[in-house]
Scaffold this motif. Structure first.
Motif, PDB file in Angstrom:
ATOM      1  N   SER A  43       0.837  -1.193   0.000  1.00  0.00           N
ATOM      2  CA  SER A  43       0.000   0.000   0.000  1.00  0.00           C
ATOM      3  C   SER A  43       0.877   1.250   0.000  1.00  0.00           C
ATOM      4  O   SER A  43       2.107   1.183   0.079  1.00  0.00           O
ATOM      5  CB  SER A  43      -0.892   0.004   1.241  1.00  0.00           C
ATOM      6  OG  SER A  43      -0.081   0.139   2.408  1.00  0.00           O
ATOM      7  N   ARG A  44       0.241   2.399  -0.053  1.00  0.00           N
ATOM      8  CA  ARG A  44       0.979   3.654   0.001  1.00  0.00           C
ATOM      9  C   ARG A  44       1.733   3.777   1.315  1.00  0.00           C
ATOM     10  O   ARG A  44       2.875   4.252   1.350  1.00  0.00           O
ATOM     11  CB  ARG A  44       0.008   4.833  -0.165  1.00  0.00           C
ATOM     12  CG  ARG A  44       0.678   6.199  -0.187  1.00  0.00           C
ATOM     13  CD  ARG A  44      -0.345   7.304  -0.405  1.00  0.00           C
ATOM     14  NE  ARG A  44      -1.041   7.141  -1.679  1.00  0.00           N
ATOM     15  CZ  ARG A  44      -2.020   7.944  -2.087  1.00  0.00           C
ATOM     16  NH1 ARG A  44      -2.428   8.941  -1.305  1.00  0.00           N
ATOM     17  NH2 ARG A  44      -2.596   7.741  -3.253  1.00  0.00           N
ATOM     18  N   VAL A  45       1.107   3.329   2.392  1.00  0.00           N
ATOM     19  CA  VAL A  45       1.781   3.357   3.699  1.00  0.00           C
ATOM     20  C   VAL A  45       3.001   2.452   3.690  1.00  0.00           C
ATOM     21  O   VAL A  45       4.073   2.825   4.194  1.00  0.00           O
ATOM     22  CB  VAL A  45       0.806   2.931   4.813  1.00  0.00           C
ATOM     23  CG1 VAL A  45       1.542   2.792   6.149  1.00  0.00           C
ATOM     24  CG2 VAL A  45      -0.335   3.934   4.929  1.00  0.00           C
ATOM     25  N   ASP A  46       2.869   1.262   3.119  1.00  0.00           N
ATOM     26  CA  ASP A  46       4.003   0.337   3.036  1.00  0.00           C
ATOM     27  C   ASP A  46       5.151   0.960   2.253  1.00  0.00           C
ATOM     28  O   ASP A  46       6.314   0.878   2.664  1.00  0.00           O
ATOM     29  CB  ASP A  46       3.582  -0.970   2.359  1.00  0.00           C
ATOM     30  CG  ASP A  46       2.568  -1.747   3.173  1.00  0.00           C
ATOM     31  OD1 ASP A  46       2.753  -1.861   4.391  1.00  0.00           O
ATOM     32  OD2 ASP A  46       1.583  -2.237   2.580  1.00  0.00           O
ATOM     33  N   ARG A  47       4.840   1.578   1.122  1.00  0.00           N
ATOM     34  CA  ARG A  47       5.887   2.168   0.290  1.00  0.00           C
ATOM     35  C   ARG A  47       6.516   3.375   0.968  1.00  0.00           C
ATOM     36  O   ARG A  47       7.695   3.675   0.735  1.00  0.00           O
ATOM     37  CB  ARG A  47       5.309   2.555  -1.069  1.00  0.00           C
ATOM     38  CG  ARG A  47       4.895   1.346  -1.917  1.00  0.00           C
ATOM     39  CD  ARG A  47       4.584   1.760  -3.350  1.00  0.00           C
ATOM     40  NE  ARG A  47       3.420   2.618  -3.421  1.00  0.00           N
ATOM     41  CZ  ARG A  47       2.163   2.179  -3.557  1.00  0.00           C
ATOM     42  NH1 ARG A  47       1.933   0.867  -3.599  1.00  0.00           N
ATOM     43  NH2 ARG A  47       1.156   3.013  -3.636  1.00  0.00           N
ATOM     44  N   TRP A  48       5.739   4.069   1.799  1.00  0.00           N
ATOM     45  CA  TRP A  48       6.291   5.218   2.514  1.00  0.00           C
ATOM     46  C   TRP A  48       7.291   4.774   3.581  1.00  0.00           C
ATOM     47  O   TRP A  48       8.326   5.408   3.778  1.00  0.00           O
ATOM     48  CB  TRP A  48       5.155   6.010   3.165  1.00  0.00           C
ATOM     49  CG  TRP A  48       5.641   7.168   3.992  1.00  0.00           C
ATOM     50  CD1 TRP A  48       6.112   8.362   3.547  1.00  0.00           C
ATOM     51  CD2 TRP A  48       5.710   7.223   5.426  1.00  0.00           C
ATOM     52  NE1 TRP A  48       6.474   9.167   4.601  1.00  0.00           N
ATOM     53  CE2 TRP A  48       6.234   8.502   5.764  1.00  0.00           C
ATOM     54  CE3 TRP A  48       5.373   6.333   6.446  1.00  0.00           C
ATOM     55  CZ2 TRP A  48       6.429   8.884   7.092  1.00  0.00           C
ATOM     56  CZ3 TRP A  48       5.564   6.719   7.761  1.00  0.00           C
ATOM     57  CH2 TRP A  48       6.084   7.977   8.073  1.00  0.00           C
ATOM     58  N   ILE A  49       7.001   3.650   4.233  1.00  0.00           N
ATOM     59  CA  ILE A  49       7.902   3.154   5.268  1.00  0.00           C
ATOM     60  C   ILE A  49       9.174   2.578   4.667  1.00  0.00           C
ATOM     61  O   ILE A  49      10.292   2.927   5.066  1.00  0.00           O
ATOM     62  CB  ILE A  49       7.194   2.083   6.125  1.00  0.00           C
ATOM     63  CG1 ILE A  49       6.014   2.720   6.874  1.00  0.00           C
ATOM     64  CG2 ILE A  49       8.168   1.439   7.127  1.00  0.00           C
ATOM     65  CD1 ILE A  49       5.164   1.731   7.629  1.00  0.00           C
ATOM     66  N   GLY A 183      12.493  -8.536   3.431  1.00  0.00           N
ATOM     67  CA  GLY A 183      11.607  -8.534   2.277  1.00  0.00           C
ATOM     68  C   GLY A 183      10.559  -9.622   2.290  1.00  0.00           C
ATOM     69  O   GLY A 183       9.980  -9.954   1.255  1.00  0.00           O
ATOM     70  N   ALA A 184      10.289 -10.189   3.463  1.00  0.00           N
ATOM     71  CA  ALA A 184       9.325 -11.290   3.547  1.00  0.00           C
ATOM     72  C   ALA A 184       7.899 -10.797   3.697  1.00  0.00           C
ATOM     73  O   ALA A 184       6.951 -11.531   3.376  1.00  0.00           O
ATOM     74  CB  ALA A 184       9.676 -12.208   4.712  1.00  0.00           C
ATOM     75  N   HIS A 185       7.713  -9.573   4.204  1.00  0.00           N
ATOM     76  CA  HIS A 185       6.373  -9.049   4.463  1.00  0.00           C
ATOM     77  C   HIS A 185       6.338  -7.543   4.240  1.00  0.00           C
ATOM     78  O   HIS A 185       7.366  -6.854   4.320  1.00  0.00           O
ATOM     79  CB  HIS A 185       5.937  -9.340   5.905  1.00  0.00           C
ATOM     80  CG  HIS A 185       5.525 -10.753   6.140  1.00  0.00           C
ATOM     81  ND1 HIS A 185       4.300 -11.242   5.748  1.00  0.00           N
ATOM     82  CD2 HIS A 185       6.173 -11.788   6.734  1.00  0.00           C
ATOM     83  CE1 HIS A 185       4.206 -12.518   6.084  1.00  0.00           C
ATOM     84  NE2 HIS A 185       5.337 -12.872   6.681  1.00  0.00           N
ATOM     85  N   TYR A 186       5.128  -7.042   3.996  1.00  0.00           N
ATOM     86  CA  TYR A 186       4.885  -5.607   3.995  1.00  0.00           C
ATOM     87  C   TYR A 186       4.748  -5.141   5.447  1.00  0.00           C
ATOM     88  O   TYR A 186       4.367  -5.927   6.334  1.00  0.00           O
ATOM     89  CB  TYR A 186       3.596  -5.273   3.256  1.00  0.00           C
ATOM     90  CG  TYR A 186       3.504  -5.807   1.848  1.00  0.00           C
ATOM     91  CD1 TYR A 186       4.289  -5.289   0.820  1.00  0.00           C
ATOM     92  CD2 TYR A 186       2.615  -6.834   1.529  1.00  0.00           C
ATOM     93  CE1 TYR A 186       4.192  -5.779  -0.483  1.00  0.00           C
ATOM     94  CE2 TYR A 186       2.499  -7.333   0.247  1.00  0.00           C
ATOM     95  CZ  TYR A 186       3.294  -6.798  -0.758  1.00  0.00           C
ATOM     96  OH  TYR A 186       3.191  -7.290  -2.029  1.00  0.00           O
ATOM     97  N   PRO A 187       5.031  -3.880   5.732  1.00  0.00           N
ATOM     98  CA  PRO A 187       4.842  -3.379   7.099  1.00  0.00           C
ATOM     99  C   PRO A 187       3.439  -3.595   7.643  1.00  0.00           C
ATOM    100  O   PRO A 187       3.271  -3.905   8.826  1.00  0.00           O
ATOM    101  CB  PRO A 187       5.179  -1.882   6.963  1.00  0.00           C
ATOM    102  CG  PRO A 187       6.171  -1.830   5.852  1.00  0.00           C
ATOM    103  CD  PRO A 187       5.701  -2.877   4.875  1.00  0.00           C
TER     104      PRO A 187
END
Length: 232
Positions: A43-49, A183-187
């Protein structure tokens, strides 16, 4: 064992507070599941982190991340649980020993079921990601350990709840960092895993207490009945 506060794995002073925490955690899990169902990217939040598929950690921190990751694998988790159960038995806390197995086990089971229901993936269609089972495992284990510490230290409702939440969040953050860094999971996957454990573990602790109390009552009734028969 008669259900006294000193023997309960979920102290009475914490039940209402942790019940509320569990309800809120379950709500977070459900909302995130609805938002990310069927998604194959962050998501956008994941990419921001952090770039969600980036293997960004480097030595020596990579070794730390891999060690934490191993604790969530079958071999590593079995070793940790066996050690934790042994410690509970040495402390004469059989209910805590049962919860050390049931709490993390049910948290991981719930996370696995949710993965198939939600269908969010990372690195291809075969890698289900939401919520993180590794994070759910370590968070649940830390929650049980904190419940045991709360009983041993005789902490009240506010202090005990604070300790349980602090332990759960630290463990969830540590494992979550490892999962995202490798790299196993999104935040947001690790947030879902942490909340899954916070939703499942208090309920499991309550069920363990209920089952143990019922067994204690039945045992006392059988003992009393046997005594009456002997007097006759």
């Amino acid at each position: 064992m008669t259900g006294r506060p000193t023997t309960a794995v979920l102290p009475p002073s914490l039940r209402a507070r942790l019940g509320l925490v569990a309800a809120l955690a379950a709500l977070v899990v459900a909302v995130l599941a609805a938002l990310f169902a069927g998604h194959s990217q962050g998501s956008r939040v994941d990419r921001w982190i952090i770039p969600p598929t980036a293997d960004s950690v480097r030595p020596p921190w990579r070794f730390v991340a891999q060690t934490l990751d191993f604790l969530g694998e079958p071999a590593g988790s079995a070793m940790v649980v066996v050690a934790a159960v042994t410690g509970c038995l040495l402390l004469r806390r059989p209910r805590a020993a049962v919860l050390m197995v049931a709490g993390p086990g049910l948290a991981v089971g719930a996370a696995t079921l949710l993965k198939h229901l939600v269908g969010r993936t990372i690195h291809g269609a075969d890698n289900l990601s939401y919520p993180s089972g590794h994070t759910a495992f370590l968070t649940a284990l830390a929650t049980v350990a904190a419940l045991l510490a709360t009983d041993r230290l005789g902490l009240g409702g506010t202090a005990g709840t604070s300790l349980v939440l602090a332990a759960a969040l630290v463990a969830g953050a540590a494992m979550g960092w490892a999962q995202v860094a490798l790299g196993a999971h999104y935040p947001t996957d690790v947030l879902g895993g942490c909340c899954t454990a916070l939703a499942v573990t208090p309920a499991t602790a309550w069920l363990v207490d209920r089952a143990a109390d019922r067994m204690a009552v039945r045992s006392a009734e059988r003992t009393a009945g046997a005594g009456q028969r002997e007097r006759r």
